[in-house]
Structure formats: C-alpha cells, structure tokens
Design a protein around this motif. Structure first.
Motif, PDB file in Angstrom:
ATOM      1  N   THR A 175       0.824  -1.208   0.000  1.00 52.88           N
ATOM      2  CA  THR A 175       0.000   0.000   0.000  1.00 52.88           C
ATOM      3  C   THR A 175       0.857   1.257   0.000  1.00 52.88           C
ATOM      4  OG1 THR A 175      -0.132  -0.049   2.408  1.00 52.88           O
ATOM      5  CG2 THR A 175      -1.897  -1.151   1.222  1.00 52.88           C
ATOM      6  N   HIS A 176       2.182   1.044   0.072  1.00 49.00           N
ATOM      7  CA  HIS A 176       3.094   2.192   0.141  1.00 49.00           C
ATOM      8  C   HIS A 176       4.420   1.772  -0.487  1.00 49.00           C
ATOM      9  CE1 HIS A 176       5.629   5.337   1.888  1.00 49.00           C
ATOM     10  NE2 HIS A 176       4.511   5.995   2.112  1.00 49.00           N
ATOM     11  N   GLU A 177       5.126   2.759  -1.065  1.00 48.98           N
ATOM     12  CA  GLU A 177       6.392   2.416  -1.723  1.00 48.98           C
ATOM     13  C   GLU A 177       7.420   1.811  -0.763  1.00 48.98           C
ATOM     14  OE1 GLU A 177       6.781   6.946  -2.317  1.00 48.98           O
ATOM     15  OE2 GLU A 177       8.808   6.187  -2.554  1.00 48.98           O
ATOM     16  N   VAL A 178       7.320   2.162   0.530  1.00 50.32           N
ATOM     17  CA  VAL A 178       8.255   1.610   1.513  1.00 50.32           C
ATOM     18  C   VAL A 178       8.157   0.076   1.541  1.00 50.32           C
ATOM     19  CG1 VAL A 178       8.648   1.427   4.025  1.00 50.32           C
ATOM     20  CG2 VAL A 178       8.283   3.657   2.974  1.00 50.32           C
ATOM     21  N   HIS A 179       6.933  -0.437   1.331  1.00 51.77           N
ATOM     22  CA  HIS A 179       6.740  -1.886   1.380  1.00 51.77           C
ATOM     23  C   HIS A 179       7.532  -2.597   0.293  1.00 51.77           C
ATOM     24  CE1 HIS A 179       2.615  -0.662   3.209  1.00 51.77           C
ATOM     25  NE2 HIS A 179       3.601  -0.509   4.059  1.00 51.77           N
ATOM     26  N   LEU A 180       7.666  -1.931  -0.833  1.00 54.55           N
ATOM     27  CA  LEU A 180       8.435  -2.497  -1.950  1.00 54.55           C
ATOM     28  C   LEU A 180       9.880  -2.701  -1.508  1.00 54.55           C
ATOM     29  CD1 LEU A 180       8.659  -3.130  -4.995  1.00 54.55           C
ATOM     30  CD2 LEU A 180       8.775  -0.688  -5.430  1.00 54.55           C
ATOM     31  N   GLU A 181      10.434  -1.713  -0.837  1.00 55.12           N
ATOM     32  CA  GLU A 181      11.820  -1.807  -0.363  1.00 55.12           C
ATOM     33  C   GLU A 181      11.943  -2.877   0.715  1.00 55.12           C
ATOM     34  OE1 GLU A 181      14.385  -0.857  -1.938  1.00 55.12           O
ATOM     35  OE2 GLU A 181      12.867  -0.025  -3.271  1.00 55.12           O
TER      36      GLU A 181
END
Ligand code: PEP
Ligand code: MN
Length: 371
Positions: A175-181
């Motif tokens: 739900t957030h770009e941080v999760h991708l990292e």
C-alpha cells in the motif's frame, strides 16, 4: 504507433542508428525505447509519441530493423490489444508462466497471522502440487482499529517457508512504496527463496503515484485489482500507468463491485468481464472469488458460492485465481468468514480443473464452428 524491431537488434548497429536518425527528424514526434531481455532473444519496441496519424505504415515498415508496425488506438497504448497486434500475451516469472492462455491458482492466507498457519498452508499447497500462494503482510483495513497486518516483521519467515515448500510466487499487497523496499530487503536477506507478485488492492487502484513507483521497477510482476467503485475503463487505465512506466508484467484482477445489488454477497461478482478484459488488453486476467462473494454460504447442490463463482470465472477463461484459505478460519485476523478450509483444497482444485477443462473444450468448439 509501435515499431517492433527485428529480434536481437543491436543499438550499436548502423541500421539501428540510421533508423533512430530518421525518427529524430520526424516533426512533432518523440521516440521512447522499450527493451525486453528474454532468455533467448532481446525484443526492442519503439513507441512513437505525437502526431503519428500522418505517417504511412508502409513507409515506416520499410525502415531498417523494423519487423512490424502496430498502429495503436489511443486507449491502453502498451497493454491494449490493437489491430493486427500479435505481441505476446504472456510473461514468465520465477519459472511460472502467466498469460492469457494459462491458469495459476493462488490459494493462501488473506493475512499472515502466525508462522504455524503459514506453514500449515504451504505444506498442503505443496502436497497438492501448487507453486503459488497469497500471503498478506500489509492489510488496508476499513477501520483504523482493525489488525493492519504484521508488515515487514513476518516477511523473513514467510519467504523462508516458501523456499522450504517450493512456493515460487507469493501474491502480496503493498500500500506504500516503503513496502516495496521492505520486500526487496527481506528477499535479499533470506537468499531469495521465492518470488513476489506485488498486489495493488482495489482501494489503491487509482493511487497514481504508487502505480508509477511500482511501474518503474521491473523485478516484480504486478497484480492490479479493479477499483470497486469505478468504471472498467478507469481501472484499465490504472493498469496502463504501470506499463507506461516500464513494467509490462501486469495481471488484471476482477474482485467484484461495491453495490447492494450484489447482496447477499459482499460484492457484485463481475467475472463476466473476464473475456472483455482479454479482448481489450493483452493482460492475463485474475479472478478473486473470495473478496467478491465474501461468505462461505453454499447452494442446495452442496457447492459453496465461492466455488460456483470460481467456476464461472474459469469457464470464461480466467488466467489466475486468488482465493482465501485458512487452517483455522475462526482464528483468522482478517476475512475469516470467507476463508475456505484447508481440507477443502483438494475439492476446490478439482472443481477448478473441471471448469478449466470445460473452458478449453469451449474454445475448441468455437474454433470448430467459426471456421
Ligand atoms: C485482498 O486481496 O486481500 C484484498 C484486500 O483485496 P481487495 O483489494 O480486492 O479488497
Ligand atoms: Mn481479505
């Protein structure tokens, strides 16, 4: 207009340079290059953006290195199915093929709760010959007081267990770009024992900034769910955001529409749109019978509504099924009431096989009657 170049065209070659010089001289037209590096060949596509109406397809086809020219409609330029467009409708990820002709089942937990439940789920998947699953770590919830998912803390054991039970692809919502990292880091730290398909949930279908970030990476394929309160066209344009940024490994997910007309199901099942999405675009189409039906209700024939809805999608040519299971649904922290039981997995998979076989027979039948 899309120019599909002869496979393995080298950017250093004089023909390629000649072609690029020609295109650079076309007034009001810019060129965007997209390269797809495959195991056997490298495919290059050039997107001509601007006023391409005045260009002659014949003339462009005869330029050096050009194999084919596709004149695109305005809609869904990259993912759309255009006239005379024979570009591939499939891709491979971590040894699994996703396409408009294949079918993969992703049975698993809506939300990861305990390591034990993840392990019970993956173990039975392996016993049933399944190599894909769903595992939610980041859960978008209606109430801020509801369990929001374990987030990055559960990733190491989820990935390790996936490796242990030979799971190749895990569908996981972010739900957030941080999760991708966080996913990237956890995969790296665990030695990449599995693969992840990023899921954009129905509440984020039009989160354009998230779509652009997810579209800019090409490591992970993406499952984008249809927005539950917007038109199909709006949702397909959202998918196009991912592709326009460079990621074409995109699967489109139908998960039911929010309207009371669908009562007593959680959402109004929209699987009759499976063939529509396949006609309008080249994306493989996923169905999510759990979030559309949302209940374990069964019909008098002894079949759960979720199984009936699954069969409806599969018999219409669905390419992926995302479905909630749980070892102890009454202990599930999210969506327990719609989870199928682990002991129901063999029944479910056999039902899917029957529907798939019927679909393939129907395709054959259509071929026979259409020729
Ligand atoms: C899910 O698949 O867990 C989910 C939340 O789905 P949707 O975004 O379709 O509601
Ligand atoms: Mn859910």
């Amino acid at each position: 207009m899309i120019l599909i170049l002869v496979p393995n065209t080298l950017p250093e070659s004089s023909e390629y340079k000649q072609l690029m010089a020609y295109l650079a001289n076309l007034p009001g037209i810019t060129t965007r290059v997209h390269t797809e590096v495959g195991a056997e060949k490298t495919l290059t596509e050039l997107y001509l953006i601007g006023n391409t109406k005045s260009l002659s397809t014949d003339e462009i086809s005869n330029l050096p290195c050009v194999d084919r020219v596709v004149r695109v409609s305005e809609e869904y330029r990259v993912l759309g199915r255009h006239q005379n467009d024979t570009r591939s409708t499939s891709f491979e990820y971590n040894g699994v093929t996703f396409g408009q002709d294949t079918l993969n089942v992703f049975a698993g937990l809506c939300a990861v709760d305990t390591l034990e439940h993840v392990e019970l789920m993956m173990k039975v998947l392996q016993q049933e010959g399944q190599t894909c699953t769903r595992m939610g770590a980041y859960k978008p919830r209606t109430s801020p007081y509801s369990f929001q998912g374990h987030g990055s803390t559960c990733l190491p054991y989820v990935f390790d267990l996936a490796g242990k039970y030979d799971i190749k692809v895990i569908a996981m919502e972010i739900t957030h770009e941080v999760h991708l990292e966080e996913i990237r880091t956890a995969l790296h730290q665990t030695g990449s024992p599995t693969g992840v398909m990023l899921q954009i949930g129905t509440r984020n279908t039009q989160n354009f900034e998230l779509l652009k970030i997810v579209g800019r990476q090409q490591t992970f394929p993406v499952l984008i769910k249809r927005g539950f309160g917007i038109t199909l066209d709006e949702s397909l344009n959202a998918a196009e955001y991912l592709a326009s940024e460079g990621n074409r490994k995109v699967i489109f997910g139908l998960r039911g529409m929010k309207t009371n007309m669908g009562d007593p199901h959680r959402n109004f099942v929209d699987f009759s749109h499976v063939p529509v999405v396949k006609r309008l675009t080249r994306m493989p189409v996923c169905i999510d019978p759990s979030h559309s039906v949302g209940t374990r209700a069964a019909s008098p024939d002894g079949t759960l509504d979720i199984m009936h809805a699954t069969a409806q999608g599969v018999i219409a040519g669905a390419n992926m099924v995302l479905v909630d299971f749980h070892p102890v649904p009454n202990k599930a922290l999210v969506d327990g009431p719609q989870a199928l039981l682990i002991k129901e997995l063999p029944h479910y998979l056999e039902d899917v096989r029957i529907a798939r076989e019927a679909y393939l027979k129907r395709v054959e039948l259509a071929r026979r009657f259409n020729t």
